[in-house]
Design a protein around this motif. Structure first.
Motif, PDB file in Angstrom:
ATOM      1  N   ARG A  65       0.838  -1.211   0.000  1.00 42.38           N
ATOM      2  CA  ARG A  65       0.000   0.000   0.000  1.00 42.38           C
ATOM      3  C   ARG A  65       0.868   1.255   0.000  1.00 42.38           C
ATOM      4  O   ARG A  65       0.607   2.208  -0.734  1.00 42.38           O
ATOM      5  CB  ARG A  65      -0.936   0.005   1.214  1.00 42.38           C
ATOM      6  N   TRP A  69       1.014   3.928  -3.106  1.00 40.16           N
ATOM      7  CA  TRP A  69       0.571   5.275  -2.692  1.00 40.16           C
ATOM      8  C   TRP A  69       1.674   6.299  -2.964  1.00 40.16           C
ATOM      9  O   TRP A  69       1.432   7.389  -3.492  1.00 40.16           O
ATOM     10  CB  TRP A  69       0.196   5.270  -1.209  1.00 40.16           C
ATOM     11  N   TYR A 114      -7.085  -0.046  -0.152  1.00 37.96           N
ATOM     12  CA  TYR A 114      -7.066   1.256   0.514  1.00 37.96           C
ATOM     13  C   TYR A 114      -8.423   1.565   1.138  1.00 37.96           C
ATOM     14  O   TYR A 114      -8.552   2.500   1.909  1.00 37.96           O
ATOM     15  CB  TYR A 114      -6.718   2.361  -0.498  1.00 37.96           C
TER      16      TYR A 114
END
Ligand code: HPA
Length: 243
Positions: A65, A69, A114
């Motif tokens: 993640r 990101w 997310y």
């Protein structure tokens, strides 16, 4: 701007000019490493080493993640992910380069979205085609330009690792339709889709999967190193042509 995520055997991009590193933090924690910014043939590139620059982060410990990101945060518009895999289908032999078109996810316990917590509405992304068609086409055209044979289309089975599979697990994956097996394709691809980042993978077959071909009784780590040493030049050429 294009991002290249490097896997095992590709912790650095030698052809990157004016390289500088930048630490990027995210609400999901720290990415695997500082991002490296640079240029290839004048085109801006961001490089991220999935396992860290010292290759110390195992597939199940990667903060997928944070990695995806961070790439979006710095303005990346497209991701090419390089990953090593084991070959299951006959043509996916050691040294082959494969641009997969499908995924089966066998991982467990990884942070795969997310969209968590009660502050946001429940969101289901479409993932019928897990890889971006335009990015795949770009990779395939780059292979042709670099005169490197790329296998167009394969189902990538993503296992949890870090151990390699048993022969019976590979037989099961084969029955499921998997052509190659790796440990890092998911949730990376799904997270990119959640952030609407076009994403495709360039997979390097490092070994026959457990029980197959020369891996009929065991997988040789020395053999994997040898194959990757030989294949990474081709990978770099394809990436440079893709840029
Ligand atoms: N299985 C899973 N991941 C891999 C393999 C394998 O045989 N080879 C390289 N990554």
């Amino acid at each position: 701007m294009l991002a290249i995520i490097g896997g095992t055997g590709l912790a650095r991009l030698a052809g990157l000019r004016d390289a500088r590193r930048e630490v990027v933090r995210t609400p999901f924690g720290d990415p695997s490493c500082a991002l490296t910014f640079g240029h290839i043939d004048g085109a801006p590139i961001v490089f991220l080493a999935r396992h860290g620059y010292g290759h110390t982060i195992a597939p199940h410990e990667i903060n997928y993640r944070a990695n995806i990101w961070a790439l979006q945060e710095v303005g990346v518009e497209r991701v090419i992910a390089v990953a090593t895999v084991g070959g299951i289908r006959g043509d996916c032999a050691p040294g082959a380069l494969v641009v997969p078109d499908q995924i089966i996810d066998y991982t467990s316990g990884r942070h795969g979205s997310y969209f968590e917590g009660t502050e946001q509405p429940v969101t289901h992304i479409d993932f019928t085609e897990p890889y971006d068609a335009e990015t795949r086409a770009r990779l395939l055209a780059a292979g042709a330009r670099a005169q490197r044979a790329l296998i167009d289309g394969a189902t990538y089975g993503c296992t949890q690792g870090p151990r390699l599979e048993t022969a019976a697990e590979i037989t099961r994956l084969e029955r499921d339709g998997c052509c190659i097996v790796g440990m890092t394709g998911m949730p990376e691809a799904a997270l990119a889709r959640e952030l609407e980042l076009p994403y495709a993978a360039l997979c390097v077959v490092a070994n026959y999967a457990a029980g197959k071909g020369s891996s009929s009784t065991a997988i040789s780590m020395e053999g994997i190193r040898r194959v990757l040493d030989g294949a990474m030049d081709s990978v770099r050429e394809v990436l440079e042509a893709a840029v």
